[in-house]
Scaffold this active site. Structure first.
Site, mmCIF file in Angstrom:
data_model
loop_
_atom_site.group_PDB
_atom_site.id
_atom_site.type_symbol
_atom_site.label_atom_id
_atom_site.label_comp_id
_atom_site.label_asym_id
_atom_site.label_seq_id
_atom_site.Cartn_x
_atom_site.Cartn_y
_atom_site.Cartn_z
ATOM 1 N N HIS A 133 0.846 -1.179 0.000
ATOM 2 C CA HIS A 133 0.000 0.000 0.000
ATOM 3 C C HIS A 133 0.884 1.232 0.000
ATOM 4 O O HIS A 133 2.116 1.144 0.093
ATOM 5 C CB HIS A 133 -0.953 -0.003 1.193
ATOM 6 C CG HIS A 133 -2.189 -0.824 0.963
ATOM 7 N ND1 HIS A 133 -3.095 -0.542 -0.036
ATOM 8 C CD2 HIS A 133 -2.665 -1.920 1.606
ATOM 9 C CE1 HIS A 133 -4.077 -1.430 -0.003
ATOM 10 N NE2 HIS A 133 -3.833 -2.283 0.975
ATOM 11 N N ASP A 166 -0.174 6.440 -4.826
ATOM 12 C CA ASP A 166 -1.301 6.111 -5.690
ATOM 13 C C ASP A 166 -1.488 7.158 -6.780
ATOM 14 O O ASP A 166 -1.662 6.836 -7.964
ATOM 15 C CB ASP A 166 -2.585 6.008 -4.866
ATOM 16 C CG ASP A 166 -2.641 4.744 -4.022
ATOM 17 O OD1 ASP A 166 -1.853 3.821 -4.280
ATOM 18 O OD2 ASP A 166 -3.485 4.687 -3.112
#
Length: 348
Positions: A133, A166
């Site tokens: 992540h 991201d």
């Protein structure tokens, strides 16, 4: 479709999920591309569970729900890819291959196809198969090591309030796809793009990397651009926060003049810590006035002094920005059959 936009007429089949890939394809949709969002028929993109965040990066797309575990769904997906300009996926390495939808499998069907795989660590290497992540990608690229401050002898690292990796991955998708499209215009050839969030973050470290190679310390205690000096710091006002970014001497001089503190002019690089009397005086000064008064002073003296706006304030101030325009993402499978019928008809 707005024919005036630069990517009008471009068709993207998007298998990506969550944020990096969908953010990239949303940006491409903003440029006029037609994005077919291919989702698992059993619930779709997991981002749907979060509601508004899903809408934010999927507005303007069309949802095609397929059962990729079954032969029929895979055949339909192949038909969509055959008719596409770009195919984007964000599964772990090997998942698309297991379904017969990886780049080598589909290339014979569409030689001009631009096929883009988005992952955290790339398709090869020791971490390629690992889950990850944002916090992990920031950590292994050294971004976390320079994101924070040093208080006394202790480092206090920080996790950014937005998922930097991201969004960086989404921007990398746009960059790579546009470059491949330009190459295809000149050569007629398709391309395979291996986009790793890790690689984009490493490029963000170019300056720190150069310092490290030169033997210059780069930890939080040695940073100027992390709030470690008084001229580049966040200060609490009477009712909020302000940011001072007076790095150049001319801006610092204007700030000192604006607040009536000429004695600070040679202290711009002094440390932002409680042991520094200038810092203590600045903290006290900033707490004496409301945030918006400081913002007005910053505009009057043009000294890189700005308010720290809250997210609701940003949305109100920049309401016309594409990021904040209201709208919903497509319902799961809303556009499945028209597109599947067209793709299958074209393939026959």
């Amino acid at each position: 479709m707005d024919g005036t936009k630069p990517l009008a007429g471009l068709r993207i089949v998007d298998f990506s999920r969550l944020l990096p890939g969908p953010f990239g394809t949303w940006r491409l949709a903003q440029l006029g591309a037609e994005v077919l969002k291919v989702e698992d028929i059993r619930g779709g993109d997991p981002m749907r569970l979060f509601g508004p965040p899903y809408d934010a990066v999927n507005r303007g797309k069309q949802s095609v729900a397929l059962d990729l575990r079954e032969e029929t769904g895979r055949r339909q997906a192949l038909a969509l890819i055959r008719a596409a300009d770009v195919c984007i996926e964000s599964y772990r390495p090997g998942v698309m291959k297991a379904m017969g939808l990886d780049e080598p499998s589909v290339r014979p069907l569409n030689p001009r196809l631009i096929y883009c795989s988005v992952t955290g660590y790339g398709q090869e290497g020791p971490w390629a198969d690992l889950a990850g992540h944002d916090i992990n990608y920031l950590s292994v690229t050294g971004v976390t090591a320079v994101t924070g401050v040093a208080i006394g002898d202790e480092e206090h690292l920080a996790v950014p309030g937005i998922t930097v990796a991201d969004y960086a991955g989404g921007v990398a998708v746009v960059e790579a796809v546009l470059a491949a499209l330009w190459r295809r215009e000149r050569t007629g050839q398709g391309a395979y793009l291996d986009v790793a969030m890790q690689d984009m973050l490493l490029s963000f470290q170019a300056v720190n990397g150069a310092l490290a190679r030169a033997g210059v310390p780069t930890g939080p205690e040695k940073q100027e651009l992390n709030g470690g000096v008084v001229c580049y710091h966040l200060y609490r006002a009477k009712d909020g926060w302000v940011s001072l970014g007076a790095l150049e001497q001319k801006f610092w001089d204007r700030f000192c003049q604006g607040v009536g503190r000429p004695q600070w002019r040679d202290k711009s690089r002094s440390p932002a810590c409680s042991e520094n009397p200038v810092y203590r005086e600045m903290v006290e000064l900033f707490r004496s006035r409301p945030r918006d008064e400081w913002a007005t002073l910053g505009e009057q003296w043009d000294c890189c002094l700005m308010p720290v706006l809250t997210v609701p304030e940003v949305v109100e101030r920049f309401s016309d920005h594409p990021a904040f325009r209201p709208g919903q993402g497509p319902a799961l499978g809303e556009h499945t059959w028209p597109w599947v019928r067209e793709a299958l008809a074209s393939a026959d």
